[in-house]
Design a protein around this motif. Structure first.
Motif, PDB file in Angstrom:
ATOM      1  N   VAL A  10      -7.860  66.339 -15.767  1.00 46.30           N
ATOM      2  CA  VAL A  10      -9.027  65.959 -16.558  1.00 46.30           C
ATOM      3  C   VAL A  10      -9.247  64.459 -16.442  1.00 46.30           C
ATOM      4  O   VAL A  10      -8.300  63.666 -16.525  1.00 46.30           O
ATOM      5  N   TYR A  11     -10.509  64.062 -16.260  1.00 42.48           N
ATOM      6  CA  TYR A  11     -10.893  62.659 -16.185  1.00 42.48           C
ATOM      7  C   TYR A  11     -11.716  62.338 -17.434  1.00 42.48           C
ATOM      8  O   TYR A  11     -12.927  62.605 -17.480  1.00 42.48           O
ATOM      9  N   PRO A  12     -11.079  61.796 -18.468  1.00 43.51           N
ATOM     10  CA  PRO A  12     -11.723  61.642 -19.784  1.00 43.51           C
ATOM     11  C   PRO A  12     -12.985  60.792 -19.772  1.00 43.51           C
ATOM     12  O   PRO A  12     -13.869  60.991 -20.602  1.00 43.51           O
ATOM     13  N   LYS A  13     -13.083  59.854 -18.852  1.00 38.28           N
ATOM     14  CA  LYS A  13     -14.247  58.953 -18.825  1.00 38.28           C
ATOM     15  C   LYS A  13     -15.378  59.467 -17.943  1.00 38.28           C
ATOM     16  O   LYS A  13     -16.362  58.762 -17.710  1.00 38.28           O
ATOM     17  N   ALA A  17     -15.889  54.858 -12.883  1.00 43.01           N
ATOM     18  CA  ALA A  17     -14.914  54.523 -11.830  1.00 43.01           C
ATOM     19  C   ALA A  17     -14.589  55.704 -10.922  1.00 43.01           C
ATOM     20  O   ALA A  17     -13.500  55.780 -10.363  1.00 43.01           O
ATOM     21  N   SER A  18     -15.543  56.612 -10.758  1.00 45.02           N
ATOM     22  CA  SER A  18     -15.274  57.823  -9.977  1.00 45.02           C
ATOM     23  C   SER A  18     -14.886  57.521  -8.536  1.00 45.02           C
ATOM     24  O   SER A  18     -14.038  58.219  -7.958  1.00 45.02           O
ATOM     25  N   HIS A  19     -15.480  56.485  -7.934  1.00 42.34           N
ATOM     26  CA  HIS A  19     -15.159  56.181  -6.536  1.00 42.34           C
ATOM     27  C   HIS A  19     -13.804  55.506  -6.376  1.00 42.34           C
ATOM     28  O   HIS A  19     -13.287  55.413  -5.264  1.00 42.34           O
ATOM     29  N   ILE A  20     -13.259  55.029  -7.468  1.00 45.27           N
ATOM     30  CA  ILE A  20     -11.903  54.477  -7.445  1.00 45.27           C
ATOM     31  C   ILE A  20     -10.890  55.597  -7.650  1.00 45.27           C
ATOM     32  O   ILE A  20      -9.937  55.753  -6.880  1.00 45.27           O
ATOM     33  N   LEU A  21     -11.099  56.385  -8.698  1.00 44.52           N
ATOM     34  CA  LEU A  21     -10.140  57.427  -9.057  1.00 44.52           C
ATOM     35  C   LEU A  21     -10.132  58.572  -8.064  1.00 44.52           C
ATOM     36  O   LEU A  21      -9.074  59.064  -7.681  1.00 44.52           O
ATOM     37  N   GLY A  22     -11.310  59.024  -7.628  1.00 41.31           N
ATOM     38  CA  GLY A  22     -11.381  60.198  -6.776  1.00 41.31           C
ATOM     39  C   GLY A  22     -11.127  61.455  -7.579  1.00 41.31           C
ATOM     40  O   GLY A  22     -11.320  61.494  -8.802  1.00 41.31           O
ATOM     41  N   PHE A  23     -10.647  62.511  -6.910  1.00 41.21           N
ATOM     42  CA  PHE A  23     -10.384  63.771  -7.598  1.00 41.21           C
ATOM     43  C   PHE A  23      -9.437  64.620  -6.759  1.00 41.21           C
ATOM     44  O   PHE A  23      -9.166  64.297  -5.590  1.00 41.21           O
ATOM     45  N   VAL A  24      -8.944  65.691  -7.367  1.00 39.10           N
ATOM     46  CA  VAL A  24      -8.048  66.614  -6.665  1.00 39.10           C
ATOM     47  C   VAL A  24      -8.781  67.926  -6.402  1.00 39.10           C
ATOM     48  O   VAL A  24      -9.737  68.274  -7.088  1.00 39.10           O
ATOM     49  N   GLY A  25      -8.292  68.639  -5.395  1.00 35.87           N
ATOM     50  CA  GLY A  25      -8.866  69.932  -5.055  1.00 35.87           C
ATOM     51  C   GLY A  25      -7.868  71.039  -5.283  1.00 35.87           C
ATOM     52  O   GLY A  25      -7.062  70.996  -6.222  1.00 35.87           O
ATOM     53  N   ALA A  26      -7.919  72.023  -4.406  1.00 38.95           N
ATOM     54  CA  ALA A  26      -7.015  73.170  -4.514  1.00 38.95           C
ATOM     55  C   ALA A  26      -5.566  72.705  -4.436  1.00 38.95           C
ATOM     56  O   ALA A  26      -5.234  71.775  -3.697  1.00 38.95           O
ATOM     57  N   ASP A 123     -19.284  63.013 -11.096  1.00 36.51           N
ATOM     58  CA  ASP A 123     -18.286  63.247 -12.135  1.00 36.51           C
ATOM     59  C   ASP A 123     -17.080  63.934 -11.504  1.00 36.51           C
ATOM     60  O   ASP A 123     -17.205  65.057 -11.006  1.00 36.51           O
ATOM     61  N   PRO A 124     -15.910  63.283 -11.468  1.00 31.30           N
ATOM     62  CA  PRO A 124     -14.739  63.887 -10.823  1.00 31.30           C
ATOM     63  C   PRO A 124     -14.233  65.145 -11.524  1.00 31.30           C
ATOM     64  O   PRO A 124     -13.406  65.871 -10.952  1.00 31.30           O
ATOM     65  N   ASN A 125     -14.719  65.410 -12.741  1.00 31.70           N
ATOM     66  CA  ASN A 125     -14.356  66.668 -13.398  1.00 31.70           C
ATOM     67  C   ASN A 125     -15.053  67.864 -12.759  1.00 31.70           C
ATOM     68  O   ASN A 125     -14.597  68.990 -12.908  1.00 31.70           O
ATOM     69  N   ASN A 126     -16.149  67.605 -12.064  1.00 31.04           N
ATOM     70  CA  ASN A 126     -16.906  68.679 -11.426  1.00 31.04           C
ATOM     71  C   ASN A 126     -17.544  68.168 -10.135  1.00 31.04           C
ATOM     72  O   ASN A 126     -18.768  68.204  -9.976  1.00 31.04           O
ATOM     73  N   PRO A 127     -16.741  67.683  -9.205  1.00 30.34           N
ATOM     74  CA  PRO A 127     -17.285  66.989  -8.030  1.00 30.34           C
ATOM     75  C   PRO A 127     -18.107  67.865  -7.097  1.00 30.34           C
ATOM     76  O   PRO A 127     -19.014  67.370  -6.426  1.00 30.34           O
ATOM     77  N   PHE A 128     -17.807  69.158  -7.065  1.00 29.45           N
ATOM     78  CA  PHE A 128     -18.469  70.023  -6.093  1.00 29.45           C
ATOM     79  C   PHE A 128     -19.878  70.426  -6.517  1.00 29.45           C
ATOM     80  O   PHE A 128     -20.567  71.127  -5.775  1.00 29.45           O
TER      81      PHE A 128
END
Length: 418
Positions: A10-13, A17-26, A123-128
């Motif tokens: 979960v990315y609370p914010k 800073a989405s381009h810094i944090l990025g996100f995870v996948g499967a 939003d890295p919580n729902n990037p797709f």
């Protein structure tokens, strides 16, 4: 039927800073940002398996320990500065309706990145649910022709090599200069003679090309490479583009003239910012970085990043460049709208044309507007670059990007109690 728990990142914010944090996948593998760059660091080294058996010894349930933790990262990012930067970039997006925008703030002495933002974002919580193009960290992945911000190279080479001083005079009265049959013009015709300081102040193409022609192109090339153009900065984020600098053997007269005013070379916003940070910090080329410290799950410090910097400019060169860049942010310069009461700003505007993909020629209505600067000029607290791709209406860097710099810097300096 049985419901099994599944871990969720979960990315609370949200988009912050989405381009810094990025996100995870499967399988919780990092796909963008520091999630990708530090995937092995953030992932647990091993997994504890929970197994349940029936009274006959048969396995009826098996799962990994959901409480298992990886290492923790401490970033250089200041959340307050990140929020300020994003809010002001959003305002610029509404005002100018550009195709894209990028802004970076950096500590010029250490290379610590204080904030980075890009538009479009996600939003890295729902990037797709966003186009993949919105995942790009344009600050490091999208090179462009930097235009007049690149005039720093010719000025640096001339001052450092003793080929000119700020008072050396150049004839710019024609409003154009012809090189191998091609004419290069100033955006506005300047009367008579300009000194080197005035060439920077007024961003004269004619004056800059005259200056470059006073030196062997190998000297100019040396300073392009010395500033790090054409190579990655080494920032700890994935996807950094090295930019593109033509090899010395291919730099003929017209190419050389174009290079001196920021065409025929491709740079990222971060590369340009790092060059100006070198002036801001007294002449040291720094390596930008995002991760300050790494801690183990039990709180032990595993790594602390040591700033990397190399002295490349003489103190006298730095002083002269600061003096010239200060005049840019003045009534006679191209970036008066970057001025801040009580905190002197030094910097440089850039306005470059984009190539029309249909004709292969420079477009007459598609531009990139840039301002890069430092504040306060004598002992800068940060350096910052603002790049606006294809703004609608106005398009000069001093009109479009410089006001964003000022808006961010005023709020940032109040936050820093400067």
């Amino acid at each position: 039927m049985e419901l099994l728990p599944e871990p969720l990142r979960v990315y609370p914010k949200g988009p912050l800073a989405s381009h810094i944090l990025g996100f995870v996948g499967a399988e919780h593998k990092g796909l963008e940002g520091i999630e990708r760059m530090y995937d092995r660091v953030l992932s647990p080294d091993s997994e504890d398996i929970l197994i349940k058996k029936d009274r006959f010894g048969r396995v009826v349930y098996a799962d990994t320990d959901l409480q298992l933790q990886g290492n923790s990262l401490v970033l250089t990012i200041d959340e307050a500065l990140q929020m300020i930067l994003e809010e002001e970039i959003d305002r610029a997006m509404k005002m100018w309706q550009p195709k894209a925008a990028t802004a970076i703030m950096m500590n010029p002495y250490t290379g610590e990145i204080l904030a980075i933002t890009n538009r479009p974002n996600y939003d890295p919580n729902n990037p797709f649910s966003y186009p993949m193009s919105s995942w790009r960290n344009r600050a490091i992945t999208d090179p462009y022709e930097p235009g007049s911000t690149f005039k720093l190279v010719a000025a640096t080479a001339a001052l450092q090599e003793g080929l000119a001083t700020l008072n050396t005079r150049f004839d710019c009265s024609k409003g154009y200069i012809e090189v191998s049959g091609k004419r290069y013009y100033d955006a506005e015709r300047h009367k008579g003679i300009l000194t080197l300081k005035e060439i920077i102040e007024k961003s004269s193409n004619v004056g800059t090309i005259n200056l470059a022609m006073k030196m062997d192109r190998s000297i100019f090339y040396k300073y392009m490479k010395l500033y790090g153009f054409g190579q990655r900065t080494g920032i700890d984020l994935p996807g950094e583009h090295p930019g593109k600098v033509p090899p010395l053997r291919r730099i003929k007269d017209k190419t050389y003239a174009s290079l001196s005013i920021g065409y025929g070379v491709m740079t990222t916003a971060l590369q340009v910012l790092r060059a100006y940070a070198t002036v801001a910090n007294g002449g040291y080329l720094v390596r930008p970085y995002i991760v300050k410290e790494i801690y183990s799950p039990d709180g032990r410090l595993l790594k602390r990043t040591t700033p990397e910097r190399v002295k490349i400019l003489k103190t006298s060169t730095v002083s002269a460049l600061k003096e010239a860049l200060r005049t840019v942010v003045s009534p006679e310069g191209t970036a008066l709208e970057a001025e801040i009461d009580g905190n002197p700003v030094a910097g440089k505007t850039g306005t470059s044309k984009l190539v029309d993909p249909e004709t292969g020629r420079y477009s007459k209505d598609r531009y990139v507007a840039t301002f890069v600067g430092m504040v306060p000029v004598e002992r800068p607290r940060f350096v910052m670059i603002v790049v606006i791709w294809e703004p609608q209406g106005k398009y000069y860097g001093g009109e479009v990007a410089a006001p964003v710099f000022r808006a961010v810097a005023e709020r940032a300096l109040r936050y820093m109690l400067v």
